[in-house]
Design a protein around this motif. Sequence first.
Motif, mmCIF file in Angstrom:
data_model
loop_
_atom_site.group_PDB
_atom_site.id
_atom_site.type_symbol
_atom_site.label_atom_id
_atom_site.label_comp_id
_atom_site.label_asym_id
_atom_site.label_seq_id
_atom_site.Cartn_x
_atom_site.Cartn_y
_atom_site.Cartn_z
ATOM 1 N N PRO B 78 -12.624 -38.740 40.542
ATOM 2 C CA PRO B 78 -12.773 -38.084 41.848
ATOM 3 C C PRO B 78 -13.819 -38.762 42.710
ATOM 4 O O PRO B 78 -14.844 -39.210 42.218
ATOM 5 C CB PRO B 78 -13.215 -36.660 41.487
ATOM 6 N N MET B 80 -16.115 -37.942 46.049
ATOM 7 C CA MET B 80 -16.525 -36.828 46.889
ATOM 8 C C MET B 80 -16.856 -37.345 48.277
ATOM 9 O O MET B 80 -17.618 -38.290 48.427
ATOM 10 C CB MET B 80 -17.742 -36.156 46.281
ATOM 11 N N SER B 82 -18.441 -36.346 51.822
ATOM 12 C CA SER B 82 -19.234 -35.317 52.483
ATOM 13 C C SER B 82 -18.798 -35.144 53.919
ATOM 14 O O SER B 82 -18.600 -36.115 54.640
ATOM 15 C CB SER B 82 -20.712 -35.711 52.486
ATOM 16 N N GLN B 88 -18.236 -30.636 50.800
ATOM 17 C CA GLN B 88 -17.645 -31.862 50.308
ATOM 18 C C GLN B 88 -16.175 -31.661 50.021
ATOM 19 O O GLN B 88 -15.727 -30.574 49.648
ATOM 20 C CB GLN B 88 -18.379 -32.315 49.042
ATOM 21 N N VAL B 90 -13.013 -33.324 47.782
ATOM 22 C CA VAL B 90 -12.845 -34.174 46.600
ATOM 23 C C VAL B 90 -11.484 -34.838 46.657
ATOM 24 O O VAL B 90 -10.453 -34.163 46.698
ATOM 25 C CB VAL B 90 -12.947 -33.345 45.307
ATOM 26 N N THR B 92 -8.935 -37.540 44.780
ATOM 27 C CA THR B 92 -8.697 -38.214 43.498
ATOM 28 C C THR B 92 -7.376 -38.965 43.553
ATOM 29 O O THR B 92 -6.368 -38.396 43.967
ATOM 30 C CB THR B 92 -8.636 -37.176 42.349
ATOM 31 N N LEU C 89 -19.573 -31.032 42.031
ATOM 32 C CA LEU C 89 -18.358 -31.465 41.346
ATOM 33 C C LEU C 89 -18.038 -30.550 40.175
ATOM 34 O O LEU C 89 -16.894 -30.138 39.989
ATOM 35 C CB LEU C 89 -18.502 -32.916 40.876
ATOM 36 N N LEU C 92 -16.816 -27.299 41.521
ATOM 37 C CA LEU C 92 -15.489 -27.446 42.094
ATOM 38 C C LEU C 92 -14.433 -27.473 41.008
ATOM 39 O O LEU C 92 -13.401 -26.827 41.105
ATOM 40 C CB LEU C 92 -15.396 -28.743 42.896
ATOM 41 N N LYS C 93 -14.701 -28.259 39.985
ATOM 42 C CA LYS C 93 -13.711 -28.378 38.923
ATOM 43 C C LYS C 93 -13.521 -27.040 38.226
ATOM 44 O O LYS C 93 -12.411 -26.657 37.894
ATOM 45 C CB LYS C 93 -14.128 -29.463 37.926
#
Lengths: 208, 145, 163
Positions: B78, B80, B82, B88, B90, B92, C89, C92-93
Amino acid sequence: MEVDDLALVEKARSGDADAFRTLVVRYQRKVFAVALGIVKDPDLAWDVAQDAFVRVHQHLADFKGESAFSTWLFRIATHISIDAIRKERSSKKDDIDQVDEAALSEGASGILGTALGSNPQESVLRKELVEKMTAALAELPPAHRTILVLREVEGLSYEELSEQLGIPKGTVMSRLFHARKKMQALLQGYAGLSARPGRSTGREDAEP
Amino acid sequence: MTSLAQSAVVALGLVASAPVLSADAGIPARIRVLKGSRQGPPGVPPGLRDLEHQLSHTAYVRWEEARVLETTMEFKKPVMVSLPDGWQVVVTLLESRKDTATYEVLVPSTRTQSRLTIPKDKRIVQQVTPERGGDAYFVTIRPWP
Amino acid sequence: MKDCATYAPMIGARPGELTPDEEARLHEHLAGCDACQGRLADLEATGGMLVEALSRAASRRDFATFADEVMARIPANAWKPEGAPKGVLESLKAFFGRHRVLAIASALAPALAAAALYLFIDRPGMPAETALPGVEVASETLEPIVLDTSDGPIILMSDSDGT
């Protein structure tokens, strides 16, 4: 804990996300427990509990510190919970507040107290009944569930209950009486105990 | 990578992958953060000219380029991105076929997930913030820019 | 006893909730009333069970994602940049791992998310209702609208108030 809460509230108010998150984690289970008692359904209680924190955040600027943060949080959670079940109607028509002969004639007269024995905390029956308690609570009409949760989980006084529910103190007391009576009757049923003399179900016979 | 793009990477504090050593390790992509406004003199800055036709279909008339990231994205790693408002997004890279790349975009502030397959010669533009005061932010991804 | 109608509801009062006069009369009533003594015994025996039951239910539930979900519902501009949520992160996950949010690989679940509205522009010959292959969007808070143009799709997110 209370002083600590106020410090976190101050930080959250000035934009510190971790401070707010700490408050969420600190109270999440208890808010969920209050919501669960009132709305019955665990998934709904989860959403209601989240709503409460989100709303608390929206109104952080309004919190003056006159009460404890937790008091304010639970008050909001209770309002949202009550709103969430507003559509729920009690199927029974019995008056939830009237204490009359009929209300007095039924119900427990020491049966549970006897069955739970002199050391109720230790009794096996108590453990069983605790397991059944959430189901029993769910069987009560919304007004009874709510007042029991506010009294026993949030620990509100008669005065606070009167203020929050908008009913006089006398009604607070009689509504609690009804709610407990119903709860006791349900628990008796779960315990296999009968209120009528002469009926033994294999457990301790409550009649002398 | 140009030095401008490098400083953009640093400024964004991204989890970006190192330059690719083998073709299987990832796919280069250009990710841009755009701001669209309903108000203001209509126009698209030079850096967004390649999107002008696409963007003209929206109700936003004035566009700014807020961030640019040029990076090689490794599969399943992933990245990120901003946004200027602090949130943020993400992104991927999931997979690629001959001339297409598939990305997952997560936007937590709006609880949105998307799975987007982009051919080599096309661009995806995705709104990533709700419109507020006539403005909204978008993210665009272009593989093999 | 008729008096029970007055005194039974007083059972369970905490110190200070009854006036001294009420307390005195309650004690007097209890001294002579088996039924009310029984009510008091039941109350004492079952005291705390409700709290215990609800606390147990709360303990059994996995709260790992609760705070993340609350934080995700608060707009980002509420936080100062240096005060913004950390560990994004991971959270989020965790957040997107919840099964209630659409799993990427599966088909859109209409009950969970607003299905994207696909609009075709600039592509002669494509029927309006056909979903564009390769674009799947789902949102719990906004309604996605996909505009497919000759240069590629634009995904707009609409608030429920129509903006």
